[in-house]
Design an enzyme around this catalytic site. Structure first.
Site, PDB file in Angstrom:
ATOM      1  N   GLU A 229      -5.666  -8.482   1.674  1.00  0.00           N
ATOM      2  CA  GLU A 229      -7.002  -9.039   1.981  1.00  0.00           C
ATOM      3  C   GLU A 229      -7.682  -8.232   3.085  1.00  0.00           C
ATOM      4  OE1 GLU A 229      -8.035 -10.799  -0.194  1.00  0.00           O
ATOM      5  OE2 GLU A 229      -6.252 -11.768  -1.044  1.00  0.00           O
TER       6      GLU A 229
ATOM      7  N   ASP B 140      -3.847  -3.475  -2.822  1.00  0.00           N
ATOM      8  CA  ASP B 140      -2.391  -3.628  -2.955  1.00  0.00           C
ATOM      9  C   ASP B 140      -1.657  -2.505  -2.230  1.00  0.00           C
ATOM     10  OD1 ASP B 140      -2.408  -5.958  -4.435  1.00  0.00           O
ATOM     11  OD2 ASP B 140      -2.303  -4.956  -6.387  1.00  0.00           O
TER      12      ASP B 140
END
Ligand SMILES: [Zn+2]
Length: 509
Positions: A346, A410
């Site tokens: 995030e 990621d």
């Protein structure tokens, strides 16, 4: 501020209306059959229903042809077109925004962001070119399809047969109690959330999560400071953005007040309609008011996390703080590889190919030097190419440009979580192996456990064609194959599938 964008489709996106391969045509045939079945359920004759279903497809195809693709919708810089009310009215002479606004009960908007002007130009033409009867059919269709999940079983089953079975390959509906919980979460999410957090989210969990988030932010700051492809000028801006990050953990400080929403036992549909009216009024009331940065976009029981570029904040609803994301009974290695990498993910969204277009305050504003931006784009290109190379099934490639933001997040998330995990071990004795796995191996297993899942082929196809998240197996094998630490942990040799050569190895943050 108010904004207006493309819409009006029933299939997932424009490609479903415009692609001409055999399986695309077949799916559209199934869709027309479904629309026809629904019209028959409200009492039309089979002939009339078949005709009306064709009208709906024709109408939506025209909308689709003037809509942007999911890849185009990832670019914020092409979706910002502020217009004053006069200019907006000029854009669509055949469509009165004032009448629409009054009918919808919306306040005066002032300046409005028309995200996709070409869509409204096309709709403006349709107002005079498409017969009124066809407009009525199209609008009637939207009314039925929106209401179907809240109507009697015949409607609900027909709706599931197409959107659940045909489109997603689901074999059966979720049990009734789960559908009821989802419906309550969708309509009264922050009321349900208050009960949820008192039962399932302890102050200890919140404190542990806060510590993790701060550790990850600090590890990300360290990486920014060491990054070799970024100049000090952009680096300063990147760190300022990180320092301005807002954090939302568990549940909101202030709950939505539902006291004006009437919930009664006489009609489920009426409850659902009143709830969406309540939410719409809440949205309308925000127009031209100061932004409430404390407001949440997800309900507390949601198993998800998010970065909002417009607020420059990260959110972790209470629901994600359970296994396999966060397991209070597991050791740190597993949790850093799981929730730790999700937190890192995030944070990295603030610096992916889309999030990096926004500044520390959440404004769409370039803070990069030209050279640094070029350096970033080259590295992003590596991730795009890598993911375009993955195949969901023979011949069906992932869309690298669609999944690039998630894949960049990621990759960055894993690097920063690994650093944070290593930092957490400093000054402590090295943790023992568990079940034969070293701490480093357990870190990567934590990530793999988060994404272990089983998809139907239909659901996988749908995801590849419409979802900016890559299929889960590539979220694991993709980034890990770029990480020398992974190869080291599992002693993978050069030339094996999970070890990339330096020339094809991607790394950004
Ligand atoms: Zn994401």
């Amino acid at each position: 501020m108010a904004f207006a964008g493309q819409g009006g489709l029933s299939l997932p996106n424009r490609d479903y209306y415009t692609k001409t391969e055999e399986k695309d045509v077949k799916l559209r045939d199934e869709f027309v059959k479904h629309v026809s079945n629904m019209f028959q359920l409200i009492g039309e004759t089979p002939d009339q229903a078949a005709k009306d279903a064709q009208t709906v497809l024709r109408f939506q195809t025209r909308l689709a042809e003037n809509s942007r693709t999911p890849i185009e919708l990832r670019d914020p810089t092409t979706q910002y077109h502020m217009m004053n009310p006069a200019k907006l009215q000029e854009l669509t002479p055949n469509f009165s925004w004032d009448d629409y606004r009054r009918g919808a009960g919306a306040p005066a908007t002032g300046d409005i962001n028309v995200a996709h002007p070409e869509f409204f130009t096309a709709v403006n033409k349709m107002v005079t070119e498409v017969p009124v009867a066809d407009w009525k059919t199209y609008l009637r269709w939207h009314l039925i399809t929106a209401a179907a999940p809240s109507l009697s079983s015949k409607f609900e089953i027909e709706n599931f047969n197409f959107f659940g079975k045909t489109l997603e390959g689901r074999k059966e509906q979720l049990p009734r109690w789960r559908r009821c919980v989802s419906a309550t979460d969708a309509s009264l999410g922050e009321a349900l959330g208050q009960v949820y957090v008192t039962r399932a989210f302890t102050p200890e969990s919140k404190a542990r999560m806060k510590t993790m988030v701060n550790n990850l932010i600090s590890a990300f700051r360290d990486r920014l400071q060491k990054l070799d492809w970024m100049s000090d000028e952009s680096r300063k801006q990147a760190i300022a953005k990180l320092d301005a990050f807002g954090q939302k953990i568990g549940y909101p400080d202030k709950w939505i007040d539902y006291s004006t929403l009437n919930v009664s036992r006489d009609s489920y549909l009426a409850n659902v309609l009143r709830s969406s009216e309540f939410e719409q009024t809440r949205d309308f009331n925000k127009i031209n008011k100061p932004v409430d940065r404390k407001e949440w976009g997800m309900t507390p029981p949601t198993v998800n996390a998010g970065y909002n570029p417009l607020n420059n904040d990260i959110s972790f609803p209470a629901g994600i703080l359970q296994a396999p994301f966060f397991n209070p009974d597991a050791d740190d290695a597993i949790n850093y590889g799981a929730i730790g990498a999700v937190i890192g993910h995030e944070i990295t969204h603030g610096y992916d190919d889309s999030g990096s277009e926004f500044d520390a305050q959440g404004n769409l504003k370039n803070w990069w030097t030209e050279t640094d931006k070029k350096n970033f784009d080259e590295r992003a290109e590596c991730v795009i190419n890598q993911f375009s190379g993955f195949e969901a099934e023979p011949g069906l490639h992932l869309q690298g440009k669609l999944v690039s933001g998630e894949s960049i997040a990621d990759l960055g998330g894993l690097y920063v979580a690994y650093d944070a995990f290593m930092k957490s071990l400093q000054g402590k004795p090295r943790p023992a192996a568990i079940d034969g796995f070293t701490p480093e191996q357990r870190f990567f297993l934590g990530w793999a456990q988060v994404w272990a899942e089983k998809d139907t082929p239909e659901a996988a196809r749908l995801q590849v064609q419409s979802d900016p998240h890559p299929l889960s197996r590539f979220r694991v094998n993709g980034p890990l194959s770029n990480m020398p630490k992974f190869a080291e942990a599992f002693q993978c040799k050069a030339g094996t599938p999970m070890v990339r050569e330096d020339a094809t190895r991607c790394q950004i943050w």
